[in-house]
Design a protein around this motif. Structure first.
Motif, PDB file in Angstrom:
ATOM      1  N   THR A  83      -5.293   9.058  -4.277  1.00  0.00           N
ATOM      2  CA  THR A  83      -4.518   9.577  -3.156  1.00  0.00           C
ATOM      3  C   THR A  83      -3.948  10.946  -3.513  1.00  0.00           C
ATOM      4  N   PRO A  84      -3.870  11.838  -2.535  1.00  0.00           N
ATOM      5  CA  PRO A  84      -3.220  13.120  -2.806  1.00  0.00           C
ATOM      6  C   PRO A  84      -1.695  13.029  -2.701  1.00  0.00           C
ATOM      7  N   ASP A  85      -1.174  11.921  -2.134  1.00  0.00           N
ATOM      8  CA  ASP A  85       0.264  11.803  -1.889  1.00  0.00           C
ATOM      9  C   ASP A  85       0.728  10.369  -2.120  1.00  0.00           C
ATOM     10  N   LEU A  86       1.129  10.083  -3.337  1.00  0.00           N
ATOM     11  CA  LEU A  86       1.543   8.727  -3.696  1.00  0.00           C
ATOM     12  C   LEU A  86       2.789   8.298  -2.928  1.00  0.00           C
ATOM     13  N   ASP A  87       3.716   9.210  -2.710  1.00  0.00           N
ATOM     14  CA  ASP A  87       4.936   8.852  -1.981  1.00  0.00           C
ATOM     15  C   ASP A  87       4.622   8.412  -0.557  1.00  0.00           C
ATOM     16  N   ALA A  88       3.669   9.073   0.105  1.00  0.00           N
ATOM     17  CA  ALA A  88       3.275   8.683   1.467  1.00  0.00           C
ATOM     18  C   ALA A  88       2.633   7.303   1.467  1.00  0.00           C
ATOM     19  N   VAL A  89       1.824   7.003   0.459  1.00  0.00           N
ATOM     20  CA  VAL A  89       1.206   5.682   0.345  1.00  0.00           C
ATOM     21  C   VAL A  89       2.283   4.614   0.193  1.00  0.00           C
ATOM     22  N   ILE A  90       3.222   4.861  -0.690  1.00  0.00           N
ATOM     23  CA  ILE A  90       4.292   3.890  -0.935  1.00  0.00           C
ATOM     24  C   ILE A  90       5.110   3.665   0.337  1.00  0.00           C
ATOM     25  N   GLU A 101       4.946  -1.721  -7.082  1.00  0.00           N
ATOM     26  CA  GLU A 101       5.641  -1.734  -8.370  1.00  0.00           C
ATOM     27  C   GLU A 101       6.291  -0.368  -8.592  1.00  0.00           C
ATOM     28  N   PRO A 102       7.239  -0.284  -9.515  1.00  0.00           N
ATOM     29  CA  PRO A 102       7.812   1.032  -9.835  1.00  0.00           C
ATOM     30  C   PRO A 102       6.707   2.017 -10.244  1.00  0.00           C
ATOM     31  N   VAL A 103       6.866   3.259  -9.813  1.00  0.00           N
ATOM     32  CA  VAL A 103       5.883   4.302 -10.126  1.00  0.00           C
ATOM     33  C   VAL A 103       5.909   4.573 -11.624  1.00  0.00           C
ATOM     34  N   ARG A 104       4.701   4.673 -12.182  1.00  0.00           N
ATOM     35  CA  ARG A 104       4.543   5.011 -13.598  1.00  0.00           C
ATOM     36  C   ARG A 104       3.797   6.340 -13.693  1.00  0.00           C
ATOM     37  N   THR A 109      -2.943  11.823 -18.520  1.00  0.00           N
ATOM     38  CA  THR A 109      -3.214  12.801 -17.463  1.00  0.00           C
ATOM     39  C   THR A 109      -1.945  13.341 -16.810  1.00  0.00           C
ATOM     40  N   ASP A 110      -0.810  12.694 -17.068  1.00  0.00           N
ATOM     41  CA  ASP A 110       0.467  13.042 -16.452  1.00  0.00           C
ATOM     42  C   ASP A 110       0.453  12.837 -14.940  1.00  0.00           C
ATOM     43  N   ARG A 111      -0.448  11.969 -14.450  1.00  0.00           N
ATOM     44  CA  ARG A 111      -0.534  11.643 -13.011  1.00  0.00           C
ATOM     45  C   ARG A 111       0.256  10.389 -12.729  1.00  0.00           C
ATOM     46  N   ARG A 112       0.836  10.324 -11.531  1.00  0.00           N
ATOM     47  CA  ARG A 112       1.626   9.169 -11.133  1.00  0.00           C
ATOM     48  C   ARG A 112       0.743   8.094 -10.495  1.00  0.00           C
ATOM     49  N   PHE A 113       1.146   6.821 -10.669  1.00  0.00           N
ATOM     50  CA  PHE A 113       0.411   5.705 -10.076  1.00  0.00           C
ATOM     51  C   PHE A 113       1.335   4.520  -9.873  1.00  0.00           C
ATOM     52  N   THR A 114       0.885   3.609  -9.012  1.00  0.00           N
ATOM     53  CA  THR A 114       1.601   2.362  -8.788  1.00  0.00           C
ATOM     54  C   THR A 114       0.598   1.271  -8.451  1.00  0.00           C
ATOM     55  N   PHE A 115       1.075   0.033  -8.454  1.00  0.00           N
ATOM     56  CA  PHE A 115       0.236  -1.119  -8.139  1.00  0.00           C
ATOM     57  C   PHE A 115       0.860  -1.951  -7.021  1.00  0.00           C
ATOM     58  N   ILE A 116      -0.014  -2.610  -6.267  1.00  0.00           N
ATOM     59  CA  ILE A 116       0.367  -3.679  -5.350  1.00  0.00           C
ATOM     60  C   ILE A 116      -0.607  -4.820  -5.626  1.00  0.00           C
ATOM     61  N   ALA A 117      -0.455  -5.911  -4.897  1.00  0.00           N
ATOM     62  CA  ALA A 117      -1.400  -7.023  -4.986  1.00  0.00           C
ATOM     63  C   ALA A 117      -1.995  -7.250  -3.606  1.00  0.00           C
ATOM     64  N   ASP A 118      -3.304  -7.546  -3.556  1.00  0.00           N
ATOM     65  CA  ASP A 118      -3.923  -7.898  -2.275  1.00  0.00           C
ATOM     66  C   ASP A 118      -3.495  -9.329  -1.928  1.00  0.00           C
ATOM     67  N   PRO A 119      -3.924  -9.875  -0.794  1.00  0.00           N
ATOM     68  CA  PRO A 119      -3.472 -11.222  -0.413  1.00  0.00           C
ATOM     69  C   PRO A 119      -3.790 -12.325  -1.420  1.00  0.00           C
ATOM     70  N   ASP A 120      -4.768 -12.097  -2.300  1.00  0.00           N
ATOM     71  CA  ASP A 120      -5.095 -13.101  -3.317  1.00  0.00           C
ATOM     72  C   ASP A 120      -4.564 -12.735  -4.695  1.00  0.00           C
ATOM     73  N   GLY A 121      -3.731 -11.702  -4.766  1.00  0.00           N
ATOM     74  CA  GLY A 121      -3.144 -11.323  -6.046  1.00  0.00           C
ATOM     75  C   GLY A 121      -3.974 -10.331  -6.849  1.00  0.00           C
TER      76      GLY A 121
END
Length: 129
Positions: A83-90, A101-104, A109-121
Motif C-alpha cells: 500500500t502507498p498509504d498505511l494510515d488510510a488502510v488502517i 495490530e500496532p504498526v511496526r 527497509t525502514d518501511r511500516r507494516f501492520t497485520f490483521i486476520a481474515d475471517p479464519d484467522g
C-alpha cells in the motif's frame, strides 16, 4: 535458474464462504474475475484480482480441517498486500470494524507494516511502500 516471471496466485481455503467472500471483496476490495460452484466437490472457487491482476483463489470445502498458523508454525506464514498509504488502510479497516495490530517498522527497509486476520484467522499484512 527457473524461468519464473511473477507469483501467479495464492490459494486460500475458508470455513465460511459467504463471510470470506464478503471480507475479500468488500473489505479488501478485490475484484471478482469468476465464481464457480463445483458440485462434485461441494466447493466454490472464487478467482479474485487486485489492480487488474489475478492474485487470489478462494475455495470452500465442507468441513476443512483447521490449520495452525500461529505462533510461527511451519508453512505459509501470511499474505501481504502493498500500500502507498498505511494510515488510510488502517482507517478503512477501523471503519469496517477490523482492528489492526500496532504498526511496526521493518528493521531492514525502514518501511511500516501492520497485520490483521481474515475471517479464519489467516494473518494478512499491509506493507507500506
Amino acid at each position: 535458474m527457473l524461468p519464473l516471471s511473477h507469483v501467479h496466485h495464492i490459494a486460500v481455503i475458508c470455513s465460511d464462504y459467504t463471510r470470506s467472500r464478503h471480507f475479500y471483496t468488500h473489505v479488501l476490495g478485490l475484484r471478482i474475475i469468476r465464481e464457480v460452484y463445483r458440485e462434485e466437490r461441494q466447493s466454490y472457487k472464487l478467482d479474485l484480482a487486485l489492480d487488474g491482476r489475478y492474485v487470489l483463489e478462494l475455495f470452500s470445502f465442507p468441513d476443512p480441517p483447521a490449520r495452525v498458523s500461529r505462533p510461527e508454525a511451519c508453512g505459509l506464514r501470511h499474505l501481504a498486500f502493498a500500500t502507498p498509504d498505511l494510515d488510510a488502510v488502517i482507517e478503512e479497516l477501523h471503519l469496517a470494524g477490523i482492528a489492526a495490530e500496532p504498526v511496526r517498522t521493518d528493521e531492514f527497509t525502514d518501511r511500516r507494516f501492520t497485520f490483521i486476520a481474515d475471517p479464519d484467522g489467516l494473518p494478512i499484512e499491509f506493507y507500506e511502500e
